[in-house]
Design a protein around this motif. Structure first.
Motif, PDB file in Angstrom:
ATOM      1  N   GLY A  90      58.656  52.716 106.957  1.00  0.00           N
ATOM      2  CA  GLY A  90      59.350  51.262 107.074  1.00  0.00           C
ATOM      3  C   GLY A  90      58.358  50.022 105.497  1.00  0.00           C
ATOM      4  N   SER A  91      59.682  48.720 105.380  1.00  0.00           N
ATOM      5  CA  SER A  91      58.993  48.431 104.383  1.00  0.00           C
ATOM      6  C   SER A  91      59.483  47.246 104.396  1.00  0.00           C
ATOM      7  N   ILE A  92      58.749  45.971 103.874  1.00  0.00           N
ATOM      8  CA  ILE A  92      59.423  45.115 104.814  1.00  0.00           C
ATOM      9  C   ILE A  92      59.178  43.770 103.010  1.00  0.00           C
ATOM     10  N   TYR A  93      59.787  43.023 103.314  1.00  0.00           N
ATOM     11  CA  TYR A  93      59.924  41.864 101.938  1.00  0.00           C
ATOM     12  C   TYR A  93      59.276  40.880 102.209  1.00  0.00           C
ATOM     13  N   LEU A  94      58.514  39.441 101.845  1.00  0.00           N
ATOM     14  CA  LEU A  94      57.797  38.968 102.362  1.00  0.00           C
ATOM     15  C   LEU A  94      57.105  37.375 101.053  1.00  0.00           C
ATOM     16  N   LYS A  95      57.264  36.666 100.995  1.00  0.00           N
ATOM     17  CA  LYS A  95      56.778  35.607 100.270  1.00  0.00           C
ATOM     18  C   LYS A  95      55.407  35.294 100.574  1.00  0.00           C
ATOM     19  N   TRP A  96      54.339  35.246  99.146  1.00  0.00           N
ATOM     20  CA  TRP A  96      53.042  35.145  99.608  1.00  0.00           C
ATOM     21  C   TRP A  96      52.554  33.713  99.800  1.00  0.00           C
ATOM     22  N   ALA A  97      52.324  33.183 100.840  1.00  0.00           N
ATOM     23  CA  ALA A  97      52.189  32.048 101.092  1.00  0.00           C
ATOM     24  C   ALA A  97      51.259  31.261 100.628  1.00  0.00           C
ATOM     25  N   TYR A  98      49.870  31.680  99.722  1.00  0.00           N
ATOM     26  CA  TYR A  98      49.561  30.627  99.551  1.00  0.00           C
ATOM     27  C   TYR A  98      47.822  31.571  98.087  1.00  0.00           C
ATOM     28  N   TRP A 154      66.762  45.698  99.076  1.00  0.00           N
ATOM     29  CA  TRP A 154      66.888  44.427  98.596  1.00  0.00           C
ATOM     30  C   TRP A 154      68.582  44.274  98.061  1.00  0.00           C
ATOM     31  N   SER A 155      68.948  44.840  97.920  1.00  0.00           N
ATOM     32  CA  SER A 155      70.896  44.236  98.272  1.00  0.00           C
ATOM     33  C   SER A 155      71.013  43.520  99.527  1.00  0.00           C
ATOM     34  N   LYS A 156      70.085  43.868 101.098  1.00  0.00           N
ATOM     35  CA  LYS A 156      71.065  42.791 101.713  1.00  0.00           C
ATOM     36  C   LYS A 156      69.883  41.311 101.696  1.00  0.00           C
ATOM     37  N   ASN A 157      68.198  41.535 100.866  1.00  0.00           N
ATOM     38  CA  ASN A 157      67.901  39.986 100.111  1.00  0.00           C
ATOM     39  C   ASN A 157      68.207  39.620  98.874  1.00  0.00           C
ATOM     40  N   ASN A 158      69.964  40.343  98.306  1.00  0.00           N
ATOM     41  CA  ASN A 158      70.089  40.065  96.988  1.00  0.00           C
ATOM     42  C   ASN A 158      69.047  39.575  95.898  1.00  0.00           C
ATOM     43  N   LEU A 159      68.092  40.780  96.335  1.00  0.00           N
ATOM     44  CA  LEU A 159      66.713  40.567  95.238  1.00  0.00           C
ATOM     45  C   LEU A 159      67.319  42.119  94.356  1.00  0.00           C
ATOM     46  N   LYS A 160      66.702  42.105  92.868  1.00  0.00           N
ATOM     47  CA  LYS A 160      66.494  42.058  91.850  1.00  0.00           C
ATOM     48  C   LYS A 160      65.070  43.241  91.567  1.00  0.00           C
TER      49      LYS A 160
END
Length: 93
Positions: free
Chosen positions: A85-93, A4-10
């Motif tokens: 493992g974990s991943i941050y992704l943005k849903w595309a549709y 979260w911190s690497k991607n500036n997320l709250k």
């Protein structure tokens, strides 16, 4: 949480946490640790049990109708020993 911190997320930026469905206690602890309410966590272990490598795809399939374009998702999994493992992704549709 480093991801979260690497991607500036709250926590309020995250639409869904999609965890590996190994056991409910671990899922609840993970959500609590990252500050997400129960309503933002995909859980289906009560329905299917631990489906090993299929848990995250099965959750995404089951909740697909509730996902919106642009939703921020965190997918988190772990395996035997100390693998994770974990991943941050943005849903595309």
């Amino acid at each position: 949480m480093r991801l979260w911190s690497k991607n500036n997320l709250k926590s309020e930026d995250i639409a869904w946490l999609v965890p590996h469905q190994a056991n409910k206690r671990i899922i609840d602890a993970t959500a609590e640790r990252v500050g997400l309410p129960e309503e933002k966590v995909m859980v289906n272990i009560q329905k299917y049990g631990n489906t090993t490598s299929g848990t995250i795809p099965l959750c995404l399939w089951e909740w697909e109708s509730q996902l919106k374009k642009g939703d921020n998702l965190i997918l988190a999994a772990f395996g035997g020993g100390f693998t994770w493992g974990s991943i941050y992704l943005k849903w595309a549709y």
